[in-house]
Design a protein around this motif. Structure first.
Motif, PDB file in Angstrom:
ATOM      1  N   HIS A   1       1.015  -0.922  10.368  1.00  0.00           N
ATOM      2  CA  HIS A   1       0.754  -2.310  10.756  1.00  0.00           C
ATOM      3  C   HIS A   1       0.625  -2.444  12.272  1.00  0.00           C
ATOM      4  O   HIS A   1      -0.207  -3.218  12.764  1.00  0.00           O
ATOM      5  N   VAL A   2       1.427  -1.682  12.993  1.00  0.00           N
ATOM      6  CA  VAL A   2       1.346  -1.696  14.456  1.00  0.00           C
ATOM      7  C   VAL A   2      -0.020  -1.167  14.899  1.00  0.00           C
ATOM      8  O   VAL A   2      -0.640  -1.716  15.814  1.00  0.00           O
ATOM      9  N   ASP A   3      -0.515  -0.120  14.241  1.00  0.00           N
ATOM     10  CA  ASP A   3      -1.847   0.413  14.568  1.00  0.00           C
ATOM     11  C   ASP A   3      -2.929  -0.644  14.387  1.00  0.00           C
ATOM     12  O   ASP A   3      -3.841  -0.757  15.209  1.00  0.00           O
TER      13      ASP A   3
ATOM     14  N   CYS B   1       0.381   5.765  22.506  1.00  0.00           N
ATOM     15  CA  CYS B   1      -0.934   5.213  22.147  1.00  0.00           C
ATOM     16  C   CYS B   1      -1.666   4.684  23.382  1.00  0.00           C
ATOM     17  O   CYS B   1      -2.702   4.035  23.256  1.00  0.00           O
ATOM     18  N   GLU B   2      -1.084   4.931  24.550  1.00  0.00           N
ATOM     19  CA  GLU B   2      -1.647   4.509  25.832  1.00  0.00           C
ATOM     20  C   GLU B   2      -1.746   2.992  25.956  1.00  0.00           C
ATOM     21  O   GLU B   2      -2.692   2.447  26.519  1.00  0.00           O
ATOM     22  N   LEU B   3      -0.760   2.307  25.402  1.00  0.00           N
ATOM     23  CA  LEU B   3      -0.681   0.858  25.503  1.00  0.00           C
ATOM     24  C   LEU B   3       0.621   0.525  26.223  1.00  0.00           C
ATOM     25  O   LEU B   3       1.705   0.788  25.717  1.00  0.00           O
TER      26      LEU B   3
ATOM     27  N   MET C   1      13.574  -1.152  19.166  1.00  0.00           N
ATOM     28  CA  MET C   1      12.557  -1.490  20.167  1.00  0.00           C
ATOM     29  C   MET C   1      12.201  -0.282  21.038  1.00  0.00           C
ATOM     30  O   MET C   1      11.035  -0.087  21.372  1.00  0.00           O
ATOM     31  N   ASP C   2      13.187   0.526  21.396  1.00  0.00           N
ATOM     32  CA  ASP C   2      12.915   1.667  22.274  1.00  0.00           C
ATOM     33  C   ASP C   2      11.967   2.670  21.623  1.00  0.00           C
ATOM     34  O   ASP C   2      11.049   3.183  22.273  1.00  0.00           O
ATOM     35  N   LYS C   3      12.168   2.925  20.344  1.00  0.00           N
ATOM     36  CA  LYS C   3      11.271   3.860  19.648  1.00  0.00           C
ATOM     37  C   LYS C   3       9.874   3.266  19.513  1.00  0.00           C
ATOM     38  O   LYS C   3       8.883   3.981  19.584  1.00  0.00           O
ATOM     39  N   LEU C   4       9.788   1.960  19.320  1.00  0.00           N
ATOM     40  CA  LEU C   4       8.485   1.305  19.271  1.00  0.00           C
ATOM     41  C   LEU C   4       7.779   1.439  20.611  1.00  0.00           C
ATOM     42  O   LEU C   4       6.593   1.780  20.667  1.00  0.00           O
ATOM     43  N   LEU C   5       8.492   1.185  21.703  1.00  0.00           N
ATOM     44  CA  LEU C   5       7.882   1.275  23.030  1.00  0.00           C
ATOM     45  C   LEU C   5       7.417   2.701  23.323  1.00  0.00           C
ATOM     46  O   LEU C   5       6.365   2.895  23.938  1.00  0.00           O
TER      47      LEU C   5
END
Length: 62
Positions: A51-53, A17-19, A7-11
């Motif tokens: 997929h996240v993009d 990505c400025e989200l 989760m930390d790397k995702l955040l």
């Protein structure tokens, strides 16, 4: 395929990505299967950044 684990790397990626999304929000989206994720092992999370993009693009179009 671009994959990050945890989760930390995702955040960190989402922040780049400025989200701005909180860990709790992502956890709720994962629980309801509204956020793209993989579970290669029981307690581990992996995220395909392609997929996240697409998920980010869908959110900005709303």
């Amino acid at each position: 395929m671009r994959i990050v684990y945890g989760m930390d790397k995702l955040l960190t990626y989402l922040y780049q990505c400025e989200l701005t999304v909180e860990k709790k929000e992502i956890a709720e989206l994962i629980e309801t299967k509204s956020f793209p994720h993989l579970r290669p092992f029981k307690d581990n999370l992996a995220f395909n950044l392609d997929h996240v993009d697409h998920w980010i693009q869908d959110q900005t179009e709303k």
